[in-house]
Scaffold this active site. Structure first.
Site, PDB file in Angstrom:
ATOM      1  N   ASN A 148      42.337  34.338  47.628  1.00  0.00           N
ATOM      2  CA  ASN A 148      42.427  34.604  49.059  1.00  0.00           C
ATOM      3  C   ASN A 148      41.022  34.856  49.593  1.00  0.00           C
ATOM      4  O   ASN A 148      40.041  34.801  48.834  1.00  0.00           O
ATOM      5  CB  ASN A 148      43.353  35.794  49.342  1.00  0.00           C
ATOM      6  CG  ASN A 148      42.924  37.042  48.608  1.00  0.00           C
ATOM      7  OD1 ASN A 148      41.836  37.558  48.803  1.00  0.00           O
ATOM      8  ND2 ASN A 148      43.796  37.547  47.727  1.00  0.00           N
ATOM      9  N   LYS A 201      39.638  20.101  33.120  1.00  0.00           N
ATOM     10  CA  LYS A 201      39.847  19.758  34.520  1.00  0.00           C
ATOM     11  C   LYS A 201      40.938  18.699  34.624  1.00  0.00           C
ATOM     12  O   LYS A 201      40.861  17.638  34.003  1.00  0.00           O
ATOM     13  CB  LYS A 201      38.555  19.239  35.142  1.00  0.00           C
ATOM     14  CG  LYS A 201      38.717  18.853  36.605  1.00  0.00           C
ATOM     15  CD  LYS A 201      37.445  18.270  37.191  1.00  0.00           C
ATOM     16  CE  LYS A 201      37.686  17.821  38.635  1.00  0.00           C
ATOM     17  NZ  LYS A 201      36.480  17.210  39.231  1.00  0.00           N
ATOM     18  N   LYS A 236      56.136  49.994  51.901  1.00  0.00           N
ATOM     19  CA  LYS A 236      55.234  49.929  50.757  1.00  0.00           C
ATOM     20  C   LYS A 236      54.908  51.324  50.245  1.00  0.00           C
ATOM     21  O   LYS A 236      54.806  51.543  49.031  1.00  0.00           O
ATOM     22  CB  LYS A 236      53.951  49.194  51.148  1.00  0.00           C
ATOM     23  CG  LYS A 236      53.028  48.896  49.971  1.00  0.00           C
ATOM     24  CD  LYS A 236      51.910  47.943  50.373  1.00  0.00           C
ATOM     25  CE  LYS A 236      51.068  47.537  49.178  1.00  0.00           C
ATOM     26  NZ  LYS A 236      50.011  46.561  49.539  1.00  0.00           N
ATOM     27  N   LYS A 257      55.888  51.880  46.357  1.00  0.00           N
ATOM     28  CA  LYS A 257      54.808  52.045  45.378  1.00  0.00           C
ATOM     29  C   LYS A 257      54.707  53.476  44.878  1.00  0.00           C
ATOM     30  O   LYS A 257      54.275  53.725  43.762  1.00  0.00           O
ATOM     31  CB  LYS A 257      53.459  51.638  45.984  1.00  0.00           C
ATOM     32  CG  LYS A 257      53.437  50.257  46.615  1.00  0.00           C
ATOM     33  CD  LYS A 257      53.720  49.156  45.618  1.00  0.00           C
ATOM     34  CE  LYS A 257      53.606  47.785  46.299  1.00  0.00           C
ATOM     35  NZ  LYS A 257      53.946  46.680  45.397  1.00  0.00           N
TER      36      LYS A 257
END
Length: 424
Positions: free
Chosen positions: A215, A294, A343, A347
Site C-alpha cells: 500500500n 520472475k 476495531k 482488538k
C-alpha cells in the site's frame, strides 16, 4: 493552516528582531492566533525598520513593547511580559540577539525580557549563511541548546543577500508547529525510563522476486510518533516496513519487509516495552505461495493470485499486553468513528486513532492528517493537523491512559475471532 490541539490556550510573547525575515513574524503571529494563543509582541529598535509596531498592534490587539519605558500595560514591561508568557518565541532571531542570549546581555526591552524569562523559549534563527556558520554563532547556539532553548531552523534557501545556503528562516508552519509542540509539554519527561514500541510504514508481500502486494503508507506518521515519544523521555524502538521516512536519532530501528517479519520483530520488542503504538499499515493478505523466479507473462500469466490472511499484529500485542497501553490506527473512508469503535472492541486495545483517508489532506503520504481519537471514554476529533501535532496528541493521550491506570488486561474471549487465514 495549523489548527490547535484540543483545549489549547496559551499566552505567547513574540520577540521580533532586526532582520529582513521580520515580516514573516506577522504570519507566525496569525498562525499562533489560529491555535488559540494570545500574542504580545516585543521588538528591537532595528526590527521597527522592517515592520512597523503599528502592524503588530493591529494584528495582536495589544500595545507593542519597543523599549523599557512608556509601555502602556506596565512600567516594567520586560518583567511583566516574562511573567505573563507561557512561551517566548524569538522570530526571527539574528546572530546579534543569539549572542546576547548566550551571554546573558540585557541591554534593551527584548533581551531584558529574555533574561527575565522563566517559561520555555524557542528561537527561529535567520541570517546570512556565513554568519550562521561562524564558529561564534555555532558556539552560542550550542550554549542555548544546552540550557533547553528550542532551536527551529534555519534551513537551506535563497537568502536576502542573493546567495544560497543555510540561514533562511524555517517555514511559518514549521515555526508555529514547533512553538505549539513546546507548549504541549516538550520539557516533560513523563515517559522517562519507559521503553516504547512504534510500528511504521507498509509491508511488502512478495508474489515473485520483483512483484509484491503493498500500500502507499509513507511511514511519516510512525516517525512523528517516535519523535513525540522521544520528546517525552521514552526509549523508543521503531519496527518499520519499507519506507523513505527517516527515523529520529537516538531510537532503535528494526527494519522488516513482510507482515510475518513485522510480527516476529514486534513481538520480540514488545517484551520489554510499557507502551506500544501500532501505526504501520500492515497488508491484510499475502500470496499463498511466492515464486522463486520472475513470472513471465508470456508463459506464466498472473490471471489470479491466491491469497491468505496475514497475522493480526495489533491483536497479538493486545492479547499479551496485560496492563500496558496499546494504541492502534484505523484508516477509513466512511463510518469513521463507528468502524474505529468496532476495531477498539475487537482488538482489545486502549485507543484507536481513526484517520479519514478519503480526504486529500489526510491520505497516505500527506503531511497532515484528520483524525479522531476513540477510546472507552468517547471520541475526540482533532481536525486537520500536521502529523507531528497528531503524534503529540496521541502520545499525550497514551500518557494520560497510563497515568489513570485505564489499560486493562485483555482476555482472549473479549476478542472476536478472525475468519480463516493465519492466526496468532
Amino acid at each position: 493552516m495549523i489548527e490547535k490541539l484540543p483545549g489549547m490556550r496559551a499566552d505567547v510573547v513574540l520577540c521580533v528582531t532586526g532582520g529582513i525575515a521580520a515580516y514573516k513574524a506577522c504570519e507566525v503571529l496569525r498562525g499562533l492566533q489560529d491555535a488559540s494563543c494570545d500574542i504580545r509582541v516585543v521588538m528591537t529598535q532595528d526590527a521597527t525598520r522592517f515592520v512597523s509596531p503599528v502592524t503588530f498592534e493591529a494584528l495582536s490587539g495589544h500595545p507593542v513593547a519597543v523599549d523599557l519605558y512608556g509601555y502602556a500595560d506596565s512600567p516594567i514591561p520586560h518583567v511583566h511580559l516574562a511573567e505573563w508568557a507561557d512561551l517566548i518565541l524569538v522570530c526571527p532571531a539574528t546572530a546579534n540577539v543569539l549572542a546576547k542570549m548566550a551571554h546573558g546581555i540585557a541591554d534593551d526591552c527584548l533581551t531584558s525580557c529574555l533574561v527575565a524569562a522563566d517559561s520555555p523559549v524557542v528561537v527561529a534563527p535567520a541570517m546570512n549563511v556565513h554568519m550562521w556558520q561562524n564558529p561564534a554563532t555555532q558556539a552560542n547556539v550550542a550554549a542555548l541548546r544546552s540550557r533547553g532553548v528550542g532551536i527551529v531552523g534555519p534551513v537551506q534557501g535563497r537568502l536576502a543577500c542573493g546567495t544560497t545556503g543555510e540561514g533562511k528562516l524555517s517555514s511559518v508552519d514549521e515555526v508555529v508547529r514547533y512553538a505549539l509542540v513546546a507548549l504541549g509539554g516538550v520539557p516533560g519527561q513523563e515517559l522517562a525510563g519507559v521503553r516504547a514500541l512504534v510500528t511504521a510504514g507498509p509491508t511488502h508481500e512478495p508474489i515473485d522476486p520483483v512483484r509484491f502486494i503493498a500500500n502507499a503508507s509513507s511511514g511519516k506518521m510512525g516517525m512523528a510518533l517516535a519523535r513525540a515519544l522521544v520528546r517525552h523521555g521514552a526509549e523508543v524502538t521503531v519496527v518499520c516496513g519499507p519506507c523513505e521516512a527517516e527515523p529520529p536519532e537516538d531510537v532503535e530501528v528494526v527494519r522488516v519487509t513482510t507482515a510475518a517479519e513485522m510480527l516476529v520483530a514486534t513481538a520480540s520488542a514488545f517484551q520489554g516495552c510499557g507502551l506500544a503504538i501500532c501505526a504501520a499499515a500492515v497488508a491484510d493478505y499475502t500470496p499463498a505461495a511466492t515464486a522463486d523466479h520472475k513470472l513471465k507473462k508470456s508463459k506464466e500469466p498472473l490471471e489470479k493470485v491466491e491469497l491468505v490472511e496475514n497475522p493480526d499484529i495489533l491483536r497479538a500485542l493486545c492479547l499479551e499486553k496485560g496492563r500496558r497501553v496499546v494504541v492502534g490506527f484505523a484508516a477509513e473512508t466512511d463510518d469513521l468513528v463507528a468502524s474505529a469503535r468496532t476495531k477498539l472492541r475487537s482488538k482489545g486495545c486502549d485507543l484507536i486513532v481513526a484517520n479519514d483517508v478519503s480526504r486529500p489532506d489526510s491520505t497516505f503520504g500527506s503531511d497532515t492528517d484528520t483524525v479522531t481519537l476513540v477510546d472507552a471514554d468517547g471520541e475526540t476529533k482533532l481536525g486537520c493537523l500536521s502529523k507531528d501535532l497528531v503524534a503529540e496528541a496521541v502520545v499525550c493521550r497514551a500518557i494520560e491512559l497510563r497515568a489513570r491506570g485505564m489499560a486493562v488486561a485483555v482476555d482472549a474471549t473479549m476478542v472476536m475471532p478472525r475468519p480463516g487465514g493465519a492466526q496468532c
